[in-house]
Enzyme design. Structure first.
Site, mmCIF file in Angstrom:
data_model
loop_
_atom_site.group_PDB
_atom_site.id
_atom_site.type_symbol
_atom_site.label_atom_id
_atom_site.label_comp_id
_atom_site.label_asym_id
_atom_site.label_seq_id
_atom_site.Cartn_x
_atom_site.Cartn_y
_atom_site.Cartn_z
ATOM 1 N N LEU A 1 0.760 -1.228 0.002
ATOM 2 C CA LEU A 1 0.414 0.117 0.036
ATOM 3 C C LEU A 1 0.424 0.730 -0.486
ATOM 4 O O LEU A 1 0.357 2.599 -0.590
ATOM 5 C CB LEU A 1 -1.207 0.416 1.181
ATOM 6 C CG LEU A 1 -1.787 -1.179 1.619
ATOM 7 C CD1 LEU A 1 -2.639 -1.265 2.755
ATOM 8 C CD2 LEU A 1 -2.820 -1.305 -0.200
ATOM 9 N N ASP A 2 1.539 1.480 0.790
ATOM 10 C CA ASP A 2 2.921 2.245 1.052
ATOM 11 C C ASP A 2 3.236 3.214 -0.709
ATOM 12 O O ASP A 2 3.313 3.913 -0.810
ATOM 13 C CB ASP A 2 4.087 2.256 1.878
ATOM 14 C CG ASP A 2 4.727 2.384 2.968
ATOM 15 O OD1 ASP A 2 2.986 3.025 3.905
ATOM 16 O OD2 ASP A 2 4.647 1.285 3.637
ATOM 17 N N VAL A 3 3.351 2.279 -1.876
ATOM 18 C CA VAL A 3 3.807 2.723 -3.148
ATOM 19 C C VAL A 3 3.006 3.278 -3.636
ATOM 20 O O VAL A 3 3.086 4.244 -4.027
ATOM 21 C CB VAL A 3 4.780 1.477 -3.978
ATOM 22 C CG1 VAL A 3 4.802 1.845 -5.247
ATOM 23 C CG2 VAL A 3 5.706 0.981 -2.745
#
Length: 837
Positions: free
Chosen positions: A601-603
């Site tokens: 999810l971070d990217v």
């Protein structure tokens, strides 16, 4: 600040020919931001029959047109004549064969922006004509064979996940490309032809699955990695059970059972303060100190020079201390319920959250109060809970929280709507003879950004923008907050294209450096909860006093357009995976697992933040308005779960494919063994007649158990045989490749080029990386404009490498700089080595 509260894309007109998820979702994002969107389906309606179409087509006028007829083609071309943007997501060449040639359209209308989102790149000769469903792209791109250390140790290869990750990354990337083209068009009048292949978007999104650091020091290898290496080198079977696997996990990065029998995910490794806070609220800190818990003062010196065995805040911990701390934490978590721990951790500024299902997430008090979930009143489903916007603007988001349901209109009504919007548009860009020729420059050439972010999501947002020409100054503290694994190793991906400076902005002199930087840039970006803005001087009034023209972007964990109970809770990717249901779906509620490796999810949150920043730049260039843009991991998880993140009265049960034994969505969309390996067949009931006509599958229509029929038949022939037969019948099928295979066949030594000309997969090898290690990582190649330049970005430089250069650029003298260095207000590094050994 301009108080005019109008959505930034009001006046922008879009023709959306997209099908499945990615194309319609990009148009949905534009519609959420105020664009007028007409969605065009084929005569039979959308090719993906799913309730989530109500999400994808909200805020749109929809109609059906048969592009295979002359009358239908004429109507489509007339709609296109009245829009700024055209979106399609078919296989390469399909639209042109139907009579809609994007290149030709722009020869007569250079202001037009076109977006194509094929499954595989148009210059990928091997895959371009495949029927590229979500699962086929995932299988071909290594997603199902590289799903994290857990699955490797359990010997599960391939594995399956129903998450449409390829589309979720492509949504943010492609929407960003549209925003970038709009920003450029305001200056030059020119649009562009853009392609964003889903496969390339997936590779960029899962970049932490594919990057390799040669000769990585042992201190960075987790217990799971070491066990994998041990088993491989000694030819030991990968057969670790789920229960056994838990003992290979770091105590600060694992799941614990609570008093209510439900589970809680603790995620506070690598940060000394977070780990210490966790031990204190669990009531075991003093006990561990009494037992000799070691402490290392400087984690950035080589491990051979440490003044202790280990330290809290080190990831991974050695097994001795990991086992001891884990046992105490297990007992402590049993004293309270998972909800109670959620509040204790959240209010105590400790990253952690209860595992919950997507159904619970969608209906949670926080998501609904904060605008992460919105309600849409439609005729088909009544009141439907849907994902909120993925980007929004502080104090200006209310208009985005009341989406209109899809409206079915006639061709005449659709055309009239577009024409009425065009009549009242205030055009500020060059038009007609004033449209400038293609410059071949980057969309963000000359844009300056001050990056105050850390970990993955925030830094990834600006790293992404560097390929378009943005000039980024990464400002970090003199004393690092994180250990070298998160603080340095992760930055090999997120620090590209930036100059790094180390300054303590909490001192008087450091504050002056910060203010000079703010006056010199166009955008300031940080990842932090709202409660930190005033103390850091990043609230609207403080920033405006320094530079009234500066734009601001903030990413956080649980934030939404409104305030909710968890708004100021801190956290990481894994916490939202746990709390939003991704882990419970991937591993099952009773045995949840992290999805893939790092940055799932971070990217994408970084990509979404970049989208917001570019929209803010566009709005400022067009209207002069200065704004503060927002996104969060919670907003992004909803996009990753579009097929699941909704609810309404009478909704079918939340029973999608789940768990380690799940090998597909259903019998016709499933992994099957062949006599040479595996294939993923991605078909459906509507193709049964075509399946029955394939040699070896005759009789499938009459089968009482299609799954068993396919297991029995497919194992009789090779994967190559079935791939050929299914391709001839235009049925989606693929062999699952590994990331290692893709790297081996698509890597080259870095050549100052971007791999947009190399098909769907491209990696660069940096043998002379500033870290001293040879690094291989995916290219910045998913966005492919015909005219704008995408540049190969510079590798991540050592932290503090550009401190002196940055200070000189701000007007500081040599003596001023030396004084700051001597007082440790500024620094030129965190340690002797870039990546401490």
């Amino acid at each position: 600040m301009n108080k005019q509260n109008q959505l930034p894309l009001v006046g922008v007109r879009v023709a959306d020919f997209g099908q499945q998820i990615a194309g319609p979702a990009v148009a949905m994002v534009l519609a959420d931001l105020g664009a007028t969107v007409v969605h065009i389906d084929p005569p039979g309606g959308p090719s993906w029959k799913h309730p989530a179409n109500a999400i994808l087509n909200r805020n749109k006028a929809s109609l059906c047109i048969d592009l295979k007829t002359q009358a239908g083609l004429d109507q489509a071309l007339e709609l296109i004549e009245n829009v700024d943007i055209v979106i399609e997501s078919f296989r390469p060449g399909v639209m042109k064969r139907l009579g809609i040639d994007f290149v030709a359209l722009r020869e007569s209308r250079p202001e037009l922006i076109t977006l194509s989102m094929p499954g595989f790149a148009s210059n990928d000769e091997l895959h371009r004509d495949w029927k590229a469903t979500e699962a086929i792209v995932a299988a071909t791109s290594g997603t199902f064979t590289d799903m994290g250390f857990n699955r490797v140790l359990m010997g599960l290869n391939p594995s399956f996940s129903p998450l449409p990750l390829g589309s979720s990354y492509a949504i943010s990337l492609a929407a960003s490309s549209i925003a970038l083209a709009l920003f450029e068009r305001e200056k030059t009048g020119r649009g562009d032809n853009i392609e964003v292949p889903i496969a390339a978007a997936l590779m960029e999104g899962l970049s932490y699955n594919s990057y390799v650091v040669d000769q990585l020091p042992e201190r960075y290898k987790t217990m799971r990695e070491l066990e994998i290496e041990h088993r491989k080198s000694n030819n030991i079977k990968m057969d670790v059970s789920y229960a056994q696997l838990q003992e290979y996990l770091d105590p600060f990065y694992r799941t614990y059972v609570c008093a209510d029998g439900r589970q809680f995910y603790c995620v506070c490794p690598s940060h000394r303060n977070h780990a210490e806070r966790a031990l204190k609220v669990l009531g075991i800190y003093d006990e561990l100190v009494a037992e000799g818990l070691p402490e290392v003062k400087d984690l950035h010196v080589p491990i051979s020079e440490w003044d202790g065995e280990t330290s809290i805040g080190v990831y991974p911990l050695p097994k001795k201390w990991a086992d001891l701390i884990s046992e105490k934490m297990k007992k402590a978590f049993l004293q309270k319920t998972s909800d109670e721990w959620g509040v204790i951790f959240g209010e105590g500024q400790i990253p952690g959250a209860p595992h919950r299902s997507t159904e619970e997430w969608v209906n949670s008090e926080h998501c609904n109060a904060s605008g992460l979930i919105v309600e849409v009143e439609g005729t088909e489903f009544g009141t439907m809970k849907q994902p909120g916007p993925i980007v929004w603007f502080e104090n200006e988001s209310e208009a985005m929280l009341k989406p209109k349901p899809q409206e079915h209109v006639s061709f005449e009504q659709a055309l009239a709507r577009l024409q009425s919007v065009a009549k009242i548009e205030k055009i500020s860009r060059p038009t007609g003879q004033d449209i400038q020729p293609a410059s071949g420059k980057g969309w963000l050439d000359g844009v300056k950004i001050l990056d105050l972010t850390n970990v993955i999501a925030g830094p990834h947002s600006t790293a992404f923008m560097s390929r378009f020409g943005a000039e980024i100054t990464k400002l970090d503290p003199v004393t690092p907050l994180y250990d070298p694994l998160i603080g340095i190793l992760f930055t090999f991906q997120t620090g590209v294209g930036k100059q790094s400076a180390l300054v303590n902005i909490m001192t008087k002199e450091g504050r002056e450096v910060f203010e000079r930087l703010v006056r010199s840039v166009d955008i300031v970006v940080i990842n932090a909860p709202d409660r930190q803005m005033k103390p850091l001087g990043l609230d609207q009034d403080s920033l405006s006093a320094i530079n009234p023209d500066v734009l601001f972007c903030r990413l956080d964990c649980f934030g939404g357009p409104r305030t909710g109970s968890k708004t100021n809770y801190i956290g990481y990717d894994d916490i939202i995976q746990a709390n939003s249901g991704i882990m419970s779906r991937f591993g099952k509620p009773e045995t949840p697992e992290e999805h893939a490796h790092l940055g799932t999810l971070d990217v994408n949150c970084g990509f979404a933040a970049a989208l917001g920043m570019v929209i803010a730049l566009y709005q400022k260039r067009k209207t002069g308005k200065v704004c503060r843009v927002r996104t969060s991991l919670s907003a992004v998880t909803n996009i990753a779960q579009i097929p699941f993140a909704f609810d309404y009265e009478g909704r079918a049960p939340f029973n999608e494919a789940s768990g380690r034994e799940a090998m597909g969505n259903h019998a016709l969309s499933h992994f099957y063994r062949t006599n040479s390996g595996w294939v993923f067949l991605d078909s459906h009931q509507g193709e049964l007649a075509k399946l029955d006509a394939i040699k070896g599958l005759n009789g499938i229509q009459q089968s009482q158990d299609m799954g068993q029929f396919l297991r029995d038949q497919l194992v009789k022939e090779s994967s190559a045989y079935w791939l050929k037969e299914f391709a001839a019948a235009d049925i989606a099928c693929a062999e699952p490749f590994s990331i290692e295979y893709l790297r081996e066949h698509n890597s080259r030594v870095a050549d100052q080029k971007v791999g947009t000309d190399l098909g769907s997969y491209a990696f660069s090898i940096f043998p002379d990386h500033p870290s001293g290690h040879c690094i291989t990582q995916v290219d910045p190649y998913s966005i492919r404009p015909r005219e704008a330049k995408i540049r190969a970005v510079t590798p991540t430089e050592k932290f503090g490498c550009s401190t002196i250069k940055v200070l000189q650029g701000l007007g500081y003298s040599e003596s001023d700089i030396n004084d700051m260095l001597e007082k440790k207000i500024a620094a030129t590094g965190w340690g002797r080595e870039f990546l401490p050994s």
